[in-house]
Design an enzyme around this catalytic site. Structure first.
Site, mmCIF file in Angstrom:
data_model
loop_
_atom_site.group_PDB
_atom_site.id
_atom_site.type_symbol
_atom_site.label_atom_id
_atom_site.label_comp_id
_atom_site.label_asym_id
_atom_site.label_seq_id
_atom_site.Cartn_x
_atom_site.Cartn_y
_atom_site.Cartn_z
ATOM 1 N N ASN A 185 35.932 31.058 42.924
ATOM 2 C CA ASN A 185 35.107 29.952 43.420
ATOM 3 C C ASN A 185 34.769 30.349 44.860
ATOM 4 O OD1 ASN A 185 35.282 28.365 41.075
ATOM 5 N ND2 ASN A 185 37.264 27.556 41.712
ATOM 6 N N GLU A 266 32.054 25.892 35.430
ATOM 7 C CA GLU A 266 32.676 24.824 36.229
ATOM 8 C C GLU A 266 31.869 24.520 37.489
ATOM 9 O OE1 GLU A 266 36.807 26.136 36.715
ATOM 10 O OE2 GLU A 266 37.291 25.142 34.828
ATOM 11 N N ASP A 339 42.029 28.487 28.320
ATOM 12 C CA ASP A 339 42.267 28.647 29.754
ATOM 13 C C ASP A 339 43.742 28.855 30.084
ATOM 14 O OD1 ASP A 339 42.111 28.664 32.468
ATOM 15 O OD2 ASP A 339 41.595 26.553 32.705
ATOM 16 N N GLU A 367 49.939 28.548 36.873
ATOM 17 C CA GLU A 367 49.206 27.285 36.900
ATOM 18 C C GLU A 367 49.645 26.350 35.775
ATOM 19 O OE1 GLU A 367 44.925 27.641 36.543
ATOM 20 O OE2 GLU A 367 44.661 25.471 36.373
HETATM 21 O O1 GCW Z 1 42.234 27.626 35.057
HETATM 22 C C1 GCW Z 1 41.134 27.088 35.707
HETATM 23 C C2 GCW Z 1 41.675 26.597 36.997
HETATM 24 C C3 GCW Z 1 40.683 26.647 38.124
HETATM 25 C C4 GCW Z 1 40.069 28.052 38.150
HETATM 26 C C5 GCW Z 1 39.352 28.297 36.841
HETATM 27 C C6 GCW Z 1 38.778 29.698 36.762
HETATM 28 C C7 GCW Z 1 39.422 29.366 40.036
HETATM 29 O O2 GCW Z 1 42.169 25.311 36.821
HETATM 30 O O3 GCW Z 1 41.388 26.373 39.303
HETATM 31 O O4 GCW Z 1 39.207 28.241 39.238
HETATM 32 O O5 GCW Z 1 40.250 28.172 35.789
HETATM 33 O O6 GCW Z 1 39.466 30.556 36.245
HETATM 34 O O7 GCW Z 1 37.672 29.919 37.201
#
Ligand code: GCW
Length: 684
Positions: A185, A266, A339, A367
């Site tokens: 990001n 996103e 994810d 995470e």
């Molecule tokens: O797993 C999700 C996360 C985001 C992350 C996104 C991604 C960097 O919650 O925080 O952003 O994936 O991988 O782009």
């Protein structure tokens, strides 16, 4: 013949000499017990000098022995690989020699025999840091960024250089040769001159250790930073802007690795904002980088809120583009289709995308696996993933072979891991989280390694009594039980969080605690757990069969049919692919509801066992690390109990079946658990 001492490297070296307290700062590179050694090496380079110093510092072989470091052609050695010979190390490159030296020293410390050729499977073995310019780390649980300080402090200090050298050394010791130093990001300003000066300083420190720097870039940078009216990848001004920026980078960092891009994902900008495709966007950047030898890692982490099944998205968007990317583009694909969940089947793009290079993205930072609070060794998860057969080129097409260049020839091969490194004294927040950094490096070098071997190595290097060859009582009383705990820890976490194929039932935002109920009004459904678990009176699970979203058909046969049929679908993926009644009979004869309850209970019980294992090894561990891990395990255990109680009590509202009477009863009330706000959001 001796080599000239590089003064700069020497100054850095002195700064690395560790303090003796076991803070975890030294990672798996603990000092102690070196013997005198003669190093014979021809040629000179900063990297060779580092190799020589490592030997002098850590030699555990015969006192007064001689080691030869030799750069020479060897028919079996590729890239930065090496051969350990009876007299030392032979490699084609200085970096190969450094890697060989680390291997030699590690074998001396762990008591493994030395010898033979070792070549890296993936050419690029890269960490991805989700570090922001303000010094925070997205999904980071090991402290603030090691690269960025926030505010206006872009000036580089000696302390920065020492830190980066220690970081680079740790990476080099496990074969990691690249790092993306800012968040996917991405902030546009990383491409501005003051930031690029700092990037150059980082690259200069990392270079002798063979670690190349890469940057994440924001697709709208031409408009945001360059003040152009557009960022359309087919607009001539945009093309020229990127070329100029890239040239600017290479003026400062001649061996710059390339760009990592999160686009149209996103909320991030991307080529689709201009009616262009991922290929148009990636190729434009690739063309700017190609003359300098750089690559583009273009992420396939995309999902449209309109799609009926998020798990299908990457495949639907990227498969039609297969073959349309430049040779210096690699598509970076997360291990699973959703994810980084506690457990996912592999993303069906692996093995399917054949005309474009594809690289796996693993998440080292936890995470979705308990942050730096839970003790979870990820080696077994990555082993399962890398060894999964995609059938992409018939049986035997493991994910590893489909991506490391063995099956489909592409000019570039790579693997990435989202880093768990920060400013914490022990780098990662949890002492055992260091093992995940270590495991990533080892698997990137050799995806065929068993996680058991990796855990064994790491424990010997990290916990064996200083300066002694590990053996005897230590192996029996410490190594065996602790290795067992590590190897069970991932399956335990899957069980107390999301057994039998459940996924994404986290509370929103922090992704630490349970939130199967979490569904704020107006939120896009694929950001809420009920979308994933689909629990109702009729049953639970996401129907991805041919009668449901048909995600199964994205897999090659025989997998598609195997996943589609409830009889042949592996139970570990059952609720990933099937929506089943609570009374569905499992292979054990239990109902699905009972099986679920048993899983939650057994996950929790294993964490309680881990507490006992750890307490028992106290005599073998230094007081600092013992206490730190013990305290984390207490919290781990409390939170595993929360997971179990919350999920069972919540799902019971739909199943309306009793928790099997042989199991412990919940000890908390659902209403109370649902009120927990964010006591877990703090990183430690
Ligand atoms: O797993 C999700 C996360 C985001 C992350 C996104 C991604 C960097 O919650 O925080 O952003 O994936 O991988 O782009």
């Amino acid at each position: 013949m001796t080599m000239r001492t590089t003064i700069g490297a020497w100054v850095l070296w002195m700064a690395l000499v560790p303090a003796r307290a076991e803070t975890g700062r030294e990672l798996w590179l603990r000092e102690g017990g070196g013997n005198p050694v003669d190093v014979v090496a021809a040629g000179e380079s900063a990297t060779l000098e580092l190799a020589r110093r490592e030997l002098v510092r850590g030699w555990r072989g015969k006192a007064g022995g001689t080691v030869r470091l030799e750069i020479a052609a060897d028919a079996e050695v590729r890239g930065d690989g090496y051969r350990l010979t009876p007299s030392g190390v032979r490699a084609r490159t200085g970096l190969g020699l450094l890697y060989g030296v680390y291997d030699l020293l590690s074998r001396q410390r762990t008591g493994r025999p030395a010898g033979g050729v070792s070549n890296p499977a993936y050419a690029r073995r890269i960490l991805n840091h989700w570090d922001n310019p303000d010094g925070t780390v997205e999904r980071g649980y090991g402290g603030r960024s090691i690269f960025w300080r926030g505010g206006d402090s872009l000036a580089v200090t000696d302390a920065d250089r020492e830190l980066w050298a220690a970081y680079a050394r740790a990476n080099a010791s496990i074969g990691i040769n690249g790092t993306v130093i800012n968040n996917v990001n991405a902030a546009p300003e990383v491409l501005s001159a003051p930031y690029l000066e700092r990037v150059k300083a980082i690259a200069d420190v990392l270079r002798p250790w063979g670690v190349r720097v890469y940057l994440s870039v924001k697709f709208s940078s031409p408009a945001q930073l360059g003040k152009l009216p557009t960022s359309d990848p087919l607009d001539g001004r945009v093309v020229a802007w990127w070329k100029e920026r890239v040239a600017e980078i290479y003026r400062r960092v001649p061996d710059f690795g390339g760009f990592l891009v999160k686009a149209n994902s996103e909320g991030q900008p991307g080529p689709q904002d201009f009616g262009r495709t991922h290929a148009d966007g990636a190729n434009m950047l690739a063309d700017a980088l190609a003359p300098h030898g750089g690559i583009v890692m273009w992420r396939a982490f995309v999902y449209d809120p309109e799609d009926r099944d998020r798990a299908r998205q990457a495949f639907s968007e990227f498969m039609p583009l297969d073959g349309r990317f430049r040779p210096n583009v690699i598509i970076q694909v997360k291990n699973g289709p959703v994810d980084f969940q506690p457990r996912e089947p592999f993303n069906p793009l692996f093995g399917a995308m054949k005309k474009t290079a594809v690289m796996p993205e693993l998440q080292i930072t936890q995470e979705y696996l308990g942050h730096s609070i839970h003790l979870v060794f990820l080696g077994p998860m990555w082993e399962e993933f890398l060894q999964s057969d995609t059938y992409g080129a018939g049986p035997g097409s493991s994910v590893a072979r489909a991506t490391d260049g063995s099956l489909f020839g592409h000019p570039h091969s790579a693997i990435a891991g989202v880093a768990n490194v920060g400013l914490d004294a022990n780098w990662c927040g949890h002492h055992f989280a260091q093992a995940n950094w270590y495991a990533f490096g080892r698997l990137a070098w050799d995806p065929g390694l068993a996680s058991r071997e990796i855990a064994d190595e790491w424990l010997r290097l990290t916990f064996a009594p200083r300066g002694e060859a590990p053996g005897g009582a230590w192996e029996e009383e410490f190594l065996g039980p602790v290795r067992g705990m590590m190897l069970q820890s991932w399956e335990a976490a899957v069980d107390y969080m999301m057994p039998l194929g459940l996924h994404h039932i986290f509370a929103g935002g922090h992704h630490y605690g349970p939130g199967p109920w979490y569904a704020p009004k107006g939120m896009r459904p694929d950001w809420t757990p009920p979308y994933y678990h689909q629990a109702d009176a009729g049953g639970i699970g996401f129907d991805r069969t041919r009668r449901g979203s048909d995600a199964v058909s994205q897999y090659a046969e025989p997998l598609a049919s195997r996943f589609d049929d409830v009889e042949t679908c592996p139970e570990k993926y059952l609720l990933w692919f099937h929506h089943l009644p609570w009374t569905h009979r499992m292979k054990s004869g239990r109902t699905l509801w009972d099986a679920l309850a048993h899983r939650y209970q057994s996950g929790l019980e294993r964490v309680r066992e881990f507490q006992k294992v750890w307490d028992r090894v106290e005599p073998h561990v230094d007081a600092e690390r013992f206490a730190a891990v013990q305290s984390k395990l207490r919290r781990h255990c409390r939170d595993a109990q929360i997971w179990k109680d919350a999920c069972l009590l919540y799902f019971q509202q739909f199943s309306r079946m009793p928790i099997p009477y042989e199991l412990e009863r919940p000890v908390q009330d659902l209403e109370e658990l649902m009120k927990i706000e964010l006591p877990w959001s703090h990183h430690n």
